[in-house]
Every structure is written in structure tokens, then in C-alpha cells.
Design a protein around this motif. Structure first.
Motif, PDB file in Angstrom:
ATOM      1  N   VAL A 234       0.836  -1.203   0.000  1.00  0.00           N
ATOM      2  CA  VAL A 234       0.000   0.000   0.000  1.00  0.00           C
ATOM      3  C   VAL A 234       0.869   1.249   0.000  1.00  0.00           C
ATOM      4  N   ILE A 235       1.935   1.232   0.784  1.00  0.00           N
ATOM      5  CA  ILE A 235       2.818   2.396   0.856  1.00  0.00           C
ATOM      6  C   ILE A 235       3.529   2.616  -0.475  1.00  0.00           C
ATOM      7  N   GLU A 236       4.005   1.530  -1.078  1.00  0.00           N
ATOM      8  CA  GLU A 236       4.673   1.664  -2.380  1.00  0.00           C
ATOM      9  C   GLU A 236       3.736   2.248  -3.434  1.00  0.00           C
ATOM     10  N   GLN A 237       2.495   1.802  -3.455  1.00  0.00           N
ATOM     11  CA  GLN A 237       1.531   2.314  -4.427  1.00  0.00           C
ATOM     12  C   GLN A 237       1.174   3.766  -4.149  1.00  0.00           C
ATOM     13  N   THR A 238       1.258   4.179  -2.884  1.00  0.00           N
ATOM     14  CA  THR A 238       0.900   5.550  -2.526  1.00  0.00           C
ATOM     15  C   THR A 238       2.015   6.527  -2.859  1.00  0.00           C
ATOM     16  N   ILE A 239       3.246   6.202  -2.446  1.00  0.00           N
ATOM     17  CA  ILE A 239       4.358   7.137  -2.659  1.00  0.00           C
ATOM     18  C   ILE A 239       5.082   6.889  -3.977  1.00  0.00           C
ATOM     19  N   ARG A 240       4.772   5.740  -4.624  1.00  0.00           N
ATOM     20  CA  ARG A 240       5.355   5.393  -5.919  1.00  0.00           C
ATOM     21  C   ARG A 240       6.887   5.375  -5.861  1.00  0.00           C
ATOM     22  N   GLU A 241       7.386   4.764  -4.811  1.00  0.00           N
ATOM     23  CA  GLU A 241       8.823   4.587  -4.645  1.00  0.00           C
ATOM     24  C   GLU A 241       9.098   3.180  -4.139  1.00  0.00           C
ATOM     25  N   LYS A 242      10.301   2.687  -4.446  1.00  0.00           N
ATOM     26  CA  LYS A 242      10.713   1.370  -3.977  1.00  0.00           C
ATOM     27  C   LYS A 242      11.148   1.460  -2.528  1.00  0.00           C
ATOM     28  N   LEU A 243      10.613   0.592  -1.680  1.00  0.00           N
ATOM     29  CA  LEU A 243      10.937   0.604  -0.263  1.00  0.00           C
ATOM     30  C   LEU A 243      12.237  -0.161   0.001  1.00  0.00           C
TER      31      LEU A 243
END
Length: 329
Positions: A234-243
């Protein structure tokens, strides 16, 4: 009648045919794919013997390994209203509850008990992720309140094992209300100066992480446990960055100050005994299942036995004269 086909051949096949192996004798590790024999896996507390992956452990199995000799007493939890919202998705909420109870043989997603751990009296609560994802509903809120009230009543520390996917969708706002309710229950422990220790297991997410799971005096996690509010995807899809690698896993959170310990399940009981006795002001636990050493005789000291006992904290066990008199953990 062909007695060879009707009798002899079936008889021979029954003797030499290969018997099927029961499905519950082997479990597959979800991390490395190793097939593990059920007895070996149980003896190792559901930890993979090949890669050390910590699999799910039911509350009863966890309590059996936690309490002395596996002996504990369940604490009654008030039953909430059944299906207060008359919720239905693909199935009715009562039907889902019946299926979960039949699958787990438990009444709900949390078990509360009291007993002794290393001869230290405690109250413990554990969530069952196999029961509807360990979701936090009204029963879980009632269970934590019952555990906190019992701990305050008998002046014992509370140890909680969290494992949840978050709040229970079928109970809507009533599920979210358990966040402030459980926070108030934890505050009761703090006002009574009683330790509250949280062991975060895989996974601990959502509203559980946002409430009682992160309010402990000490936070311990099992290796590689996922601990978060919103999941990594969910976080990756929101901020559009690789964790980063290992993001929101126990070791990552330990490095960033969110946890106090990451402890292997085999060493968890000893760690909890040591921390609990330290927070309660008790002397270190005696190694082995042996009675506590006798008090120091008055003739060997400048004071009396009563004076020596008065100097020790309440509930402390007698201390040996030298390191050789008793092994300590």
C-alpha cells in the motif's frame, strides 16, 4: 463366480498396496519449502529447522511453552453482542464465526490466562491469527480489559502476544472503538505500576499496531515479523517509490528504535522471565526447577534473618552465599 478376481486379487492388493500418508503428518515451510515432520516441528515450537522461519503458533501451544509445566488457568472474557450490525458480505457474519470456531476449536481470536512463568506469577493474553486473521473485534477488546483488570486485581504483570490483520470489518465502528478502550485498559496497568510487555509476532498490523500493541513498557518481536499500520504494498503504491529491503520487518524496526528486542522463539521464555523479574524488583530466577535457596543463617552475618529479609524487595527469593551455591539465569 471367479474367485481369483473377486477374492484372491483384492486380498493381495490389500496386503501389498501402498498406504496413503495422512496429510497432517508433514508441514511445508512457507519460507524455504522444506517438508517438516509434525513432531519435529512441534518440538521446535513451530520454527523451521532448516531456515529458522517462525511459523504461526496457536495461543494454547504458546501458553503451553510459556507457563511452568504448561499449566495455566483461563480467565473468563465477557461475551459481546453477536452480529450487532447484521453484516453480510459473501457470507453472513454468524456463519463466518461458526466456520472459524470449527476450524480453530476456539471461541474467539484471543485467549487470556494466568499462571507462573519461571515461578513468576503473570497474566498473559495471546491472539490467534488463524481465527479470522486475529482481527480485533469487541471480544478482543473485552479480553484485553479482562486481562488488565485481573492483573491489577492480583498485582501481576501482563504479557501480550499480538498477531492480527487489524480491526474486524464485520463489526465496523464498534471494532475501531476497541482502540481507545484497550488504551484505557493499558493505562490502568501503568497507574498500578505493573509491567506491560508486548511480544509482536508475524503479522501485527492495522489498528492493533496503532493501539495496544505499541503501548508496552518493553517491546519484543519474533524474527522477521511484519509489524506495521499500512502494508508495504500500500505504501509503495501511494508514494510510488521502492521501499528498502526488509522494510517494516522486526529487524528493520529494531535498527530504527521501534523495538527493544528481536528474540528467537526458543529463547523468548527465558528473556521474558528475566525482564519480568527485573521490572517487578525480584531477584534473578534460579536456574532449573529447584526450590529457592534458604535464607542466610543469622550466625554468618552481622544482622538477624529478619533484618536480611527486610532488606530484600517484596517477593524476592533467598540469595545464595556464593556463586557456587546456585546457578542463575
Amino acid at each position: 463366480m471367479n474367485w481369483i478376481n473377486n477374492y484372491v486379487r483384492p486380498r493381495i492388493n490389500s496386503i501389498f498396496s501402498r498406504r496413503e500418508t495422512p496429510e497432517n503428518l508433514w508441514s511445508k515451510c512457507g519460507e524455504c519449502g522444506t517438508m517438516l515432520f509434525h513432531r519435529e516441528l512441534t518440538d521446535n515450537l513451530n520454527v523451521c529447522t532448516n531456515c529458522e522461519h517462525h511459523m504461526a503458533l496457536t495461543p494454547r501451544a504458546r501458553f503451553g511453552a510459556l507457563f511452568d509445566n504448561g499449566v495455566f488457568t483461563e480467565i473468563a472474557v465477557p461475551e459481546p453482542s453477536i452480529d450487532p450490525l447484521k453484516f453480510r458480505d459473501q457470507k453472513k457474519y454468524p456463519d463466518r464465526m461458526k466456520a472459524a470456531r470449527a476450524q480453530t476449536a476456539e471461541a474467539e481470536a484471543m485467549l487470556v490466562a494466568e499462571g507462573q512463568m519461571g515461578r513468576t506469577p503473570i497474566v498473559a493474553a495471546a491472539q490467534d491469527f488463524s481465527f479470522m486473521g486475529g482481527s480485533m473485534g469487541m471480544f478482543v477488546g473485552n479480553a484485553i480489559i479482562a486481562a488488565a483488570e485481573r492483573a491489577v486485581q492480583i498485582k501481576r504483570p501482563l504479557i501480550l502476544f499480538s498477531a492480527a490483520g487489524g480491526a474486524r470489518m464485520q463489526e465496523g465502528i464498534l471494532s475501531l472503538m476497541q482502540m481507545p478502550r484497550t488504551t484505557v485498559a493499558i493505562q490502568m496497568l501503568k497507574e498500578a505500576n505493573l509491567p506491560y510487555i508486548v511480544v509482536l509476532t508475524h503479522p501485527t498490523t492495522g489498528g492493533v499496531t496503532a493501539s495496544y500493541a505499541m503501548l508496552g513498557d518493553v517491546h519484543i518481536a519474533e524474527p522477521n515479523a511484519l509489524i506495521c499500520f499500512a502494508g508495504p504494498r500500500v505504501i509503495e503504491q501511494t508514494i510510488r517509490e521502492k521501499l528498502p529491503d526488509g522494510f517494516q520487518r522486526a529487524e528493520y524496526l529494531l535498527d530504527h528504535g521501534m523495538l527493544d528486542r528481536v528474540t528467537h522463539r526458543a529463547k523468548l521464555r527465558e528473556e521474558l522471565i528475566r525482564i519480568t523479574r527485573m521490572l517487578m524488583g525480584l531477584s534473578p530466577a534460579i536456574a532449573g526447577d529447584l526450590p529457592a535457596p534458604d535464607a542466610v543463617p543469622a550466625t554468618e552475618t552481622d544482622g538477624t534473618v529478619d533484618e536480611i529479609a527486610a532488606d530484600q524487595p517484596d517477593g524476592a527469593e533467598g540469595m545464595p552465599d556464593s556463586p557456587d551455591d546456585g546457578a542463575r539465569r
